[in-house]
Design an enzyme around this catalytic site. Structure first.
Site, PDB file in Angstrom:
ATOM      1  N   VAL A   1      10.773   3.509 -11.281  1.00 49.12           N
ATOM      2  CA  VAL A   1      10.489   4.495 -11.415  1.00 49.12           C
ATOM      3  C   VAL A   1      11.111   5.394 -10.341  1.00 49.12           C
ATOM      4  CG1 VAL A   1       8.124   5.582 -11.301  1.00 49.12           C
ATOM      5  CG2 VAL A   1       7.928   3.063 -11.916  1.00 49.12           C
TER       6      VAL A   1
ATOM      7  N   GLY B   1       8.942  -4.700  -8.650  1.00 52.08           N
ATOM      8  CA  GLY B   1      10.119  -3.391  -9.214  1.00 52.08           C
ATOM      9  C   GLY B   1      11.660  -3.662  -8.900  1.00 52.08           C
TER      10      GLY B   1
ATOM     11  N   ASP C   1      -5.423   4.598  -1.608  1.00 48.65           N
ATOM     12  CA  ASP C   1      -4.585   3.414  -2.423  1.00 48.65           C
ATOM     13  C   ASP C   1      -5.798   3.433  -3.693  1.00 48.65           C
ATOM     14  OD1 ASP C   1      -2.259   3.350  -1.570  1.00 48.65           O
ATOM     15  OD2 ASP C   1      -2.829   2.110  -0.192  1.00 48.65           O
TER      16      ASP C   1
ATOM     17  N   LYS D   1      13.387  -1.359  -8.227  1.00 52.88           N
ATOM     18  CA  LYS D   1      14.087  -0.736  -6.280  1.00 52.88           C
ATOM     19  C   LYS D   1      14.760  -2.281  -6.059  1.00 52.88           C
ATOM     20  CE  LYS D   1      12.381   1.465  -4.081  1.00 52.88           C
ATOM     21  NZ  LYS D   1      12.495   1.317  -2.373  1.00 52.88           N
ATOM     22  N   ASP D   2      13.943  -2.514  -5.757  1.00 53.29           N
ATOM     23  CA  ASP D   2      14.093  -3.711  -4.788  1.00 53.29           C
ATOM     24  C   ASP D   2      14.615  -5.210  -5.511  1.00 53.29           C
ATOM     25  OD1 ASP D   2      12.576  -2.727  -2.677  1.00 53.29           O
ATOM     26  OD2 ASP D   2      11.132  -2.527  -3.357  1.00 53.29           O
TER      27      ASP D   2
ATOM     28  N   GLY E   1       5.704   4.155  -8.716  1.00 53.77           N
ATOM     29  CA  GLY E   1       6.048   3.137  -8.876  1.00 53.77           C
ATOM     30  C   GLY E   1       5.348   1.540  -9.064  1.00 53.77           C
TER      31      GLY E   1
ATOM     32  N   ARG F   1       8.348   4.771   1.604  1.00 54.35           N
ATOM     33  CA  ARG F   1       9.287   5.647   2.908  1.00 54.35           C
ATOM     34  C   ARG F   1       9.531   7.215   2.849  1.00 54.35           C
ATOM     35  NH1 ARG F   1      10.946  -0.215   3.942  1.00 54.35           N
ATOM     36  NH2 ARG F   1      10.152  -0.661   5.323  1.00 54.35           N
TER      37      ARG F   1
ATOM     38  N   GLY G   1       1.407  -1.180  -0.001  1.00 58.72           N
ATOM     39  CA  GLY G   1      -0.409  -0.079   0.190  1.00 58.72           C
ATOM     40  C   GLY G   1       0.478   1.213   0.425  1.00 58.72           C
TER      41      GLY G   1
ATOM     42  N   GLN H   1      -6.718   5.065  -6.608  1.00 59.15           N
ATOM     43  CA  GLN H   1      -4.933   5.305  -7.577  1.00 59.15           C
ATOM     44  C   GLN H   1      -5.349   4.027  -8.164  1.00 59.15           C
ATOM     45  OE1 GLN H   1      -1.425   6.298  -6.735  1.00 59.15           O
ATOM     46  NE2 GLN H   1      -1.855   6.893  -5.106  1.00 59.15           N
TER      47      GLN H   1
ATOM     48  N   LEU I   1      10.396   6.327  -6.318  1.00 61.11           N
ATOM     49  CA  LEU I   1      10.305   6.639  -5.754  1.00 61.11           C
ATOM     50  C   LEU I   1       9.941   5.656  -4.664  1.00 61.11           C
ATOM     51  CD1 LEU I   1       6.998   7.426  -8.266  1.00 61.11           C
ATOM     52  CD2 LEU I   1       8.653   9.144  -7.085  1.00 61.11           C
TER      53      LEU I   1
ATOM     54  N   GLN J   1      15.736  -8.306  -3.437  1.00 56.29           N
ATOM     55  CA  GLN J   1      13.899  -8.793  -3.578  1.00 56.29           C
ATOM     56  C   GLN J   1      13.848  -9.933  -4.856  1.00 56.29           C
ATOM     57  OE1 GLN J   1      10.854  -7.155  -1.433  1.00 56.29           O
ATOM     58  NE2 GLN J   1       9.978  -6.765  -3.618  1.00 56.29           N
TER      59      GLN J   1
HETATM   60  P1  AMP Z   1       6.147  -1.732  -1.518  1.00 54.29           P
HETATM   61  O1  AMP Z   1       4.603  -1.969  -1.276  1.00 54.29           O
HETATM   62  O2  AMP Z   1       7.185  -0.824  -0.934  1.00 54.29           O
HETATM   63  O3  AMP Z   1       6.668  -3.706  -0.700  1.00 54.29           O
HETATM   64  O4  AMP Z   1       6.444  -2.116  -2.953  1.00 54.29           O
HETATM   65  C1  AMP Z   1       5.679  -3.187  -3.818  1.00 54.29           C
HETATM   66  C2  AMP Z   1       6.581  -3.931  -4.905  1.00 54.29           C
HETATM   67  O5  AMP Z   1       6.326  -1.905  -5.931  1.00 54.29           O
HETATM   68  C3  AMP Z   1       7.571  -3.861  -4.745  1.00 54.29           C
HETATM   69  O6  AMP Z   1       7.854  -5.423  -5.943  1.00 54.29           O
HETATM   70  C4  AMP Z   1       8.560  -2.814  -5.350  1.00 54.29           C
HETATM   71  O7  AMP Z   1      10.207  -3.484  -5.530  1.00 54.29           O
HETATM   72  C5  AMP Z   1       7.954  -2.364  -6.214  1.00 54.29           C
HETATM   73  N1  AMP Z   1       7.943  -1.040  -6.218  1.00 54.29           N
HETATM   74  C6  AMP Z   1       8.900   0.113  -5.259  1.00 54.29           C
HETATM   75  N2  AMP Z   1       8.824   0.925  -5.543  1.00 54.29           N
HETATM   76  C7  AMP Z   1       9.132   1.583  -7.559  1.00 54.29           C
HETATM   77  C8  AMP Z   1       9.840   2.127  -7.550  1.00 54.29           C
HETATM   78  N3  AMP Z   1       9.691   3.581  -7.389  1.00 54.29           N
HETATM   79  N4  AMP Z   1       9.664   1.761  -9.444  1.00 54.29           N
HETATM   80  C9  AMP Z   1       9.020   0.619  -9.300  1.00 54.29           C
HETATM   81  N5  AMP Z   1       8.613  -0.224  -8.471  1.00 54.29           N
HETATM   82  C10 AMP Z   1       8.503  -0.326  -7.265  1.00 54.29           C
END
Ligand code: AMP
Length: 296
Positions: A178, A149, A79, A151-152, A37, A189, A32, A82, A186, A155
């Site tokens: 993104v 993503g 959320d 970004k991680d 991203g 946090r 959430g 969006q 993005l 993971q």
């Molecule tokens: P989270 O809600 O932070 O656990 O992220 C959920 C998913 O969104 C994960 O697969 C993240 O890698 C992806 N994600 C978070 N931030 C970005 C970003 N800036 N660009 C692309 N994917 C993202």
């Protein structure tokens, strides 16, 4: 408008019905506090399947005892608003009791080797928590495709390994990070940051850009490439948890002279937030086909 499913049974029934009509399902797991991203992951899923499910679940199992579980931003109304703009078929919204009845359970999915390095050094149980909840989500939804993503990056590598080792029938798709216009990746946090901290945090991206530039000029010494990242971050007054150059697939440390594509990964403290970012040097040499599975 999408279905909102709050129980595992309801989610399973919905997915089964869709599958029986021959539709392919995609899953986008999130915690959430959605931003562009997350929406890019949804759009990628939509390019690949007929029905996209977004899960929103702040997974307690992936937070350490001293981490920000209680403060983690939650804004369900925003959320859902969006997601309404996109053609999402269902939102899976379990609570903690639904996912972990009677406590946090005892079974854990662990991926040794990949989980203890980089973020795993200071977050020793984090990736077990991530892998466990993603395994549960895969069993509940049984998606054909799941999108994560870059970004991680760690993971993403860990989930791919779990899927391979445990024979999950799902294709894992990665989506490039993104960023805001100023380069900041993005992240939910980022909401912890003040205006001034948001500006400072752009040093993460700049440090990676500097490393890229140096690499393009022909620098291949690992320590010299790392040094430029250290310098940009410390000049911006930021303290880092780690800055590492590793093999993007195995996450093992790069040799002293880079020999192939290299992941520059970092975790930095900005105010009360811990932010991560990464870049791949020599990405064009990375076997993207192997990386992105069969592209299903
Ligand atoms: P989270 O809600 O932070 O656990 O992220 C959920 C998913 O969104 C994960 O697969 C993240 O890698 C992806 N994600 C978070 N931030 C970005 C970003 N800036 N660009 C692309 N994917 C993202």
């Amino acid at each position: 408008m999408f279905e909102i499913l709050r129980t595992i049974d309801a989610m399973r029934d919905w997915a089964k019905t869709e599958r029986q009509t021959g539709l392919r399902l995609g899953l986008v797991p999130t915690m959430g506090a959605l931003h562009r991203g997350h929406l890019a992951l949804v759009e990628e899923a939509q390019r690949r399947v007929n029905r996209v499910v977004v899960s929103i679940f702040v997974n307690p199992l992936q937070f350490g005892p001293a981490e920000d579980l209680a403060q983690y931003p939650r804004n369900l109304e925003d959320d859902l608003r969006q997601l309404q703009g996109l053609n999402v078929a269902a939102v899976f919204l379990p609570d903690s009791d639904e996912m972990y009845p009677g406590g946090l359970g005892v079974t854990r999915v662990t991926i040794p080797g990949l989980s203890e390095v980089l973020c795993g050094v200071t977050r020793p149980t984090h990736f077990n928590g991530v892998a466990t909840v993603v395994a549960k989500l895969f069993h509940i939804v049984e998606p054909n495709v799941a999108v994560f993503g870059e970004k991680d990056w760690q993971q993403l590598v860990i989930i791919r390994r779990m899927v391979y080792d445990l024979n999950f029938r799902v294709s894992i798709v990665g989506v490039p990070t993104v960023r805001a216009e100023n380069g900041l990746a993005l992240s939910s946090r980022n909401r912890y940051l003040t205006q001034e901290e948001l500006k400072k945090a752009t040093a993460l991206y700049h440090s990676l850009q500097e490393a890229r530039q140096l690499y393009r000029q022909g620098e291949r010494r690992r320590d010299a490439l790392r040094r430029v990242v250290v310098d940009v971050l410390t000049n911006a007054g930021l303290s880092y948890e780690y800055i590492e150059l590793v093999n993007p697939l195995t996450l093992q440390p790069s040799p002293e002279y880079l020999q192939g594509p290299t992941l520059v990964a970092l975790a930095v403290h900005v105010g009360s937030a811990r932010l991560i970012d990464n870049a791949i040097l020599g990405r064009e040499q990375l076997d993207e086909a192997a990386l992105h599975g069969n592209g299903d």
